[in-house]
Design a protein around this motif. Structure first.
Motif, PDB file in Angstrom:
ATOM      1  N   GLU A  94      22.492  35.253  16.460  1.00  0.00           N
ATOM      2  CA  GLU A  94      22.376  36.675  16.109  1.00  0.00           C
ATOM      3  C   GLU A  94      22.259  36.850  14.593  1.00  0.00           C
ATOM      4  O   GLU A  94      21.437  37.634  14.102  1.00  0.00           O
ATOM      5  CB  GLU A  94      23.608  37.444  16.637  1.00  0.00           C
ATOM      6  N   GLU A  95      23.109  36.110  13.836  1.00  0.00           N
ATOM      7  CA  GLU A  95      23.069  36.202  12.368  1.00  0.00           C
ATOM      8  C   GLU A  95      21.734  35.706  11.826  1.00  0.00           C
ATOM      9  O   GLU A  95      21.171  36.303  10.905  1.00  0.00           O
ATOM     10  CB  GLU A  95      24.211  35.381  11.765  1.00  0.00           C
ATOM     11  N   LEU A  96      21.227  34.613  12.409  1.00  0.00           N
ATOM     12  CA  LEU A  96      19.952  34.062  11.966  1.00  0.00           C
ATOM     13  C   LEU A  96      18.808  35.024  12.276  1.00  0.00           C
ATOM     14  O   LEU A  96      17.893  35.201  11.459  1.00  0.00           O
ATOM     15  CB  LEU A  96      19.700  32.709  12.645  1.00  0.00           C
ATOM     16  N   LYS A  97      18.864  35.636  13.435  1.00  0.00           N
ATOM     17  CA  LYS A  97      17.833  36.601  13.827  1.00  0.00           C
ATOM     18  C   LYS A  97      17.829  37.792  12.881  1.00  0.00           C
ATOM     19  O   LYS A  97      16.775  38.280  12.452  1.00  0.00           O
ATOM     20  CB  LYS A  97      18.113  37.070  15.263  1.00  0.00           C
ATOM     21  N   GLN A  98      19.040  38.280  12.540  1.00  0.00           N
ATOM     22  CA  GLN A  98      19.167  39.409  11.626  1.00  0.00           C
ATOM     23  C   GLN A  98      18.637  39.049  10.231  1.00  0.00           C
ATOM     24  O   GLN A  98      17.938  39.846   9.598  1.00  0.00           O
ATOM     25  CB  GLN A  98      20.646  39.828  11.529  1.00  0.00           C
ATOM     26  N   TYR A  99      18.940  37.826   9.791  1.00  0.00           N
ATOM     27  CA  TYR A  99      18.462  37.363   8.475  1.00  0.00           C
ATOM     28  C   TYR A  99      16.937  37.282   8.455  1.00  0.00           C
ATOM     29  O   TYR A  99      16.297  37.717   7.484  1.00  0.00           O
ATOM     30  CB  TYR A  99      19.066  35.999   8.144  1.00  0.00           C
ATOM     31  N   GLN A 100      16.337  36.720   9.495  1.00  0.00           N
ATOM     32  CA  GLN A 100      14.881  36.599   9.574  1.00  0.00           C
ATOM     33  C   GLN A 100      14.212  37.964   9.591  1.00  0.00           C
ATOM     34  O   GLN A 100      13.140  38.156   9.007  1.00  0.00           O
ATOM     35  CB  GLN A 100      14.487  35.795  10.816  1.00  0.00           C
ATOM     36  N   LYS A 101      14.861  38.937  10.260  1.00  0.00           N
ATOM     37  CA  LYS A 101      14.327  40.303  10.304  1.00  0.00           C
ATOM     38  C   LYS A 101      14.335  40.919   8.903  1.00  0.00           C
ATOM     39  O   LYS A 101      13.371  41.562   8.476  1.00  0.00           O
ATOM     40  CB  LYS A 101      15.184  41.146  11.246  1.00  0.00           C
ATOM     41  N   GLU A 102      15.417  40.671   8.161  1.00  0.00           N
ATOM     42  CA  GLU A 102      15.527  41.198   6.790  1.00  0.00           C
ATOM     43  C   GLU A 102      14.486  40.563   5.874  1.00  0.00           C
ATOM     44  O   GLU A 102      13.923  41.222   4.998  1.00  0.00           O
ATOM     45  CB  GLU A 102      16.935  40.940   6.254  1.00  0.00           C
ATOM     46  N   GLN A 103      14.237  39.264   6.094  1.00  0.00           N
ATOM     47  CA  GLN A 103      13.240  38.551   5.288  1.00  0.00           C
ATOM     48  C   GLN A 103      11.834  39.093   5.527  1.00  0.00           C
ATOM     49  O   GLN A 103      11.044  39.251   4.596  1.00  0.00           O
ATOM     50  CB  GLN A 103      13.274  37.055   5.594  1.00  0.00           C
ATOM     51  N   LYS A 104      11.499  39.375   6.794  1.00  0.00           N
ATOM     52  CA  LYS A 104      10.180  39.942   7.129  1.00  0.00           C
ATOM     53  C   LYS A 104      10.010  41.307   6.487  1.00  0.00           C
ATOM     54  O   LYS A 104       8.940  41.639   5.970  1.00  0.00           O
ATOM     55  CB  LYS A 104      10.034  40.055   8.642  1.00  0.00           C
ATOM     56  N   LYS A 105      11.068  42.092   6.522  1.00  0.00           N
ATOM     57  CA  LYS A 105      11.036  43.413   5.901  1.00  0.00           C
ATOM     58  C   LYS A 105      10.818  43.304   4.394  1.00  0.00           C
ATOM     59  O   LYS A 105      10.046  44.060   3.788  1.00  0.00           O
ATOM     60  CB  LYS A 105      12.354  44.135   6.205  1.00  0.00           C
ATOM     61  N   LYS A 106      11.483  42.302   3.804  1.00  0.00           N
ATOM     62  CA  LYS A 106      11.358  42.072   2.360  1.00  0.00           C
ATOM     63  C   LYS A 106       9.938  41.652   1.991  1.00  0.00           C
ATOM     64  O   LYS A 106       9.372  42.092   0.983  1.00  0.00           O
ATOM     65  CB  LYS A 106      12.355  40.995   1.928  1.00  0.00           C
ATOM     66  N   GLN A 107       9.332  40.794   2.831  1.00  0.00           N
ATOM     67  CA  GLN A 107       7.966  40.324   2.585  1.00  0.00           C
ATOM     68  C   GLN A 107       6.959  41.461   2.661  1.00  0.00           C
ATOM     69  O   GLN A 107       5.997  41.518   1.889  1.00  0.00           O
ATOM     70  CB  GLN A 107       7.607  39.229   3.592  1.00  0.00           C
ATOM     71  N   LYS A 108       7.164  42.407   3.609  1.00  0.00           N
ATOM     72  CA  LYS A 108       6.277  43.565   3.738  1.00  0.00           C
ATOM     73  C   LYS A 108       6.351  44.438   2.494  1.00  0.00           C
ATOM     74  O   LYS A 108       5.345  44.929   1.989  1.00  0.00           O
ATOM     75  CB  LYS A 108       6.654  44.384   4.975  1.00  0.00           C
ATOM     76  N   THR A 109       7.563  44.615   1.999  1.00  0.00           N
ATOM     77  CA  THR A 109       7.766  45.425   0.785  1.00  0.00           C
ATOM     78  C   THR A 109       7.067  44.780  -0.411  1.00  0.00           C
ATOM     79  O   THR A 109       6.449  45.464  -1.234  1.00  0.00           O
ATOM     80  CB  THR A 109       9.273  45.575   0.489  1.00  0.00           C
TER      81      THR A 109
END
Length: 345
Positions: A66-81
């Motif tokens: 769950e923590e890894l999934k949440q981290y990967q989601k945050e990273q994708k959001k950061k890359q889009k920004t």
């Protein structure tokens, strides 16, 4: 019996042919290795990418799904920004600067300076004022001319207005410290060996042994002090005094160089040939900070792109067969025979 004779003759011919083929192949390999000898190549690797990969691996092992999934989601959001504001991101990346990392592990004859000069030249060809160079240095010292040239190579970085940091995790003594003192900023581990600002020269004398064996040795020179001490002849007090005078002269040049690089030092106190551990060296002003190269790189990775720069030489056949060591030892004996050696120790 006739069969055995013919069979033996056949075996002898076969062995002769095999040996001839091996000798021919050896000659070809020798020629090829001679052609390749002296050819090197430059390796530049992103240390920042390696550190990021290690971080990702550690997260993958330590975080829950769950923590890894949440981290990967945050990273994708950061890359889009970052993609939306690409131009702004590119500008900030350009201002980030780079840290070039060189490793120097010095031997007695300081032959590693041949690689160092190539690495420094490569960096100076691309470095910008906002960049830095970190040299991870390990050396207990060695021949005067070798370490003098190595220090001059590092001076090239400073002369180009690029910040030079030298980190000593284990030892920078004598010639090693001569290189170290060139830096704008010196780091050392708590128990790294620092200092030994002194000069030593030593050589055996076999004259008594030769006399005992009724062996005569002749040496002819032109010039009163062309040879001061000798390995095989009989040394005298005049030669010894001149030899000591030359050592003192080198020591004075060593002290002057260190004082020029670090003017705040009490040179009379630290140039006694003694060495100190990192904690004491900091108190004496020989270094600027207690730190390891690992921690410095980890901290720098937050603000800079880090690259390792390494010049490697291809090994020829003699080196691969272990013949280079014996040849080097033979050449060292010849040098000792001819004139003796002065070294930073």
């Amino acid at each position: 019996m006739e069969f055995l004779y013919e069979y033996g003759l056949f075996i002898a011919k076969a062995v002769t042919i095999v040996i001839a083929i091996l000798l021919a192949l050896g000659g070809i390999v020798g020629i090829v290795s001679k052609q390749k000898q002296g050819k090197g190549h430059l390796e530049i690797d992103s240390l920042s990418d390696k550190l990021d990969a290690i971080t990702d691996l550690a997260r993958g092992e330590l975080l829950t799904k769950e923590e890894l999934k949440q981290y990967q989601k945050e990273q994708k959001k950061k890359q889009k920004t970052e993609k939306k504001g690409k131009k702004k991101s590119d500008d900030s990346e350009a201002d980030k600067g780079r840290l070039f990392v060189i490793d120097f592990s010095g031997s007695m004859d300081a032959h590693e300076v041949e690689y160092l000069r190539e690495e420094v030249t490569a960096i100076l060809c691309v470095a910008k004022p906002e960049d830095e160079v970190l040299v991870r240095l390990e050396s207990g010292g060695g021949v005067v001319h070798g370490y003098g040239l190595a220090a001059s190579q590092l001076q090239r970085i400073k002369d180009s207005n690029i910040k030079l940091i030298i980190s000593v995790d284990k030892v920078a003594a004598s010639g090693g410290y001569m290189m170290t003192c060139v830096a704008d900023h010196v780091l050392a581990a708590k128990f790294a060996i620092i200092g030994s600002i002194g000069v030593i020269a030593q050589l055996p004398n076999f004259n008594k042994l030769l006399k005992k064996s009724n062996i005569e040795f002749e040496q002819h020179t032109a010039g009163a002090f062309k040879r001061t001490l000798t390995m095989f002849g009989e040394n005298n007090d005049e030669g010894r005094e001149k030899f000591k005078e030359e050592l003192e002269d080198v020591h004075h040049m060593f002290k002057d160089f260190v004082q020029e690089q670090r003017p705040e030092l009490d040179i009379a106190k630290v140039a006694t040939g003694e060495y100190w551990y990192g904690i004491r060296a900091l108190e004496l002003g020989l270094i600027d900070e207690i730190n390891t190269s690992d921690d410095y790189i980890l901290t720098a990775n937050k603000d800079k792109s880090i690259f390792t720069v390494k010049y490697s030489m291809k090994k020829g056949l003699p080196e691969r067969l272990g013949l280079a060591a014996s040849l080097s030892f033979e050449s060292l004996l010849m040098r000792l025979w001819s004139k003796g050696t002065n070294s930073f120790r």
